[in-house]
Design an enzyme around this catalytic site. Structure first.
Site, PDB file in Angstrom:
ATOM      1  N   ASP A   1       5.193  -1.815   4.140  1.00 25.78           N
ATOM      2  CA  ASP A   1       4.454  -1.603   2.895  1.00 25.78           C
ATOM      3  C   ASP A   1       5.011  -2.495   1.781  1.00 25.78           C
ATOM      4  OD1 ASP A   1       2.623   0.021   1.094  1.00 25.78           O
ATOM      5  OD2 ASP A   1       4.554   0.514   0.198  1.00 25.78           O
ATOM      6  N   GLU A   3       0.969  -1.592   8.676  1.00 26.46           N
ATOM      7  CA  GLU A   3       2.216  -1.773   7.933  1.00 26.46           C
ATOM      8  C   GLU A   3       3.446  -1.659   8.831  1.00 26.46           C
ATOM      9  OE1 GLU A   3       0.635  -0.219   3.589  1.00 26.46           O
ATOM     10  OE2 GLU A   3       1.697   1.185   4.886  1.00 26.46           O
TER      11      GLU A   3
END
Length: 235
Positions: A54, A126
């Site tokens: 992320d 992610e």
């Protein structure tokens, strides 16, 4: 599915990256429910990789947009970034690549459709990015994001603005837009919503358009709006 027995050959071809350490991929595809079910084996979940991915994703996308759009303000860049890293966009990419097929899930999550759940598929984008960063560094991580996410940006932005665009279109032709909830399923912590677009004409006649499914009502409405705009040929 037995942990550590995935064959990632086809997946690596699709994402254009070959891992030196396949263990990174095993972790990137391990859902916390699988960890809880096989606690004695002390298998790590993808949550730490997702956390790292992320942060790497935000940096790469921010840097690329900063360079590509020198005329845009901070606010415009922030909105553009949000449209690119939203759940729907990321989950569409991983669904296309079949990420769900490699996922280590508990029996309970398997039965309730976790393998195809958009929130989990978004996480996987992610977590795999985090795995690529750990295995190959920032250059390979950037290649992954640029190649698979930072393309067709205009259409991705249109999806993010779908609800407001549809509202503007409907008002312009003198009609009224509503979203009708069709179903709400799943436990409180993991709901799935299905909604449909309903457009009411000036004469009071209702016409039903496209449906959307999401983990939030807003997300389901956005998907339904996007599909309806395509059906109507608005963009």
């Amino acid at each position: 599915m037995v942990f550590g027995e995935n064959d990632y050959t086809e997946l690596e071809k699709k994402i254009n990256y070959t891992f030196k350490d396949k263990n990174h991929l095993d972790i990137a595809f391990t859902h916390k429910s699988f960890v809880n079910e096989y606690r004695k084996k002390k298998i790590p979940s993808y949550e730490r990789y997702e956390y790292l991915g992320d942060a790497v994703l935000e940096f790469i996308v921010s840097n690329e947009l900063f360079k590509r759009y020198p005329e845009k303000s901070e606010g415009e860049l922030t909105k553009l970034r949000a449209s690119l890293v939203c759940e729907y966009t990321l989950s569409q990419i991983t669904e296309k690549f079949g990420f769900g097929d490699y996922l280590y899930l508990s029996n309970g999550e398997e039965v309730t459709g976790g393998r195809n759940r958009s929130s989990i598929l978004c996480d996987l984008f992610e977590s795999v990015l985090g795995a690529i960063y750990l295995d190959g560094g920032i250059k390979e991580a950037k290649n992954y994001v640029v190649r698979h996410l930072l393309t067709d940006i205009q259409n991705k932005v249109l999806f993010h603005d779908s609800k407001s665009l549809l509202q503007e279109y409907v008002q312009k032709i003198g009609n009224t837009l509503t979203y009708r909830e069709i179903s709400e399923t799943g436990p409180d912590h993991n709901k799935t919503y299905e909604v449909e677009v309903v457009i009411t004409g000036a004469d009071g006649e209702e016409k039903t358009y496209e449906k959307g499914v999401g983990n939030t009502k807003k997300g389901a409405e956005q998907i339904a709006a996007h599909k309806t705009l395509l059906t109507l040929g608005v963009y």
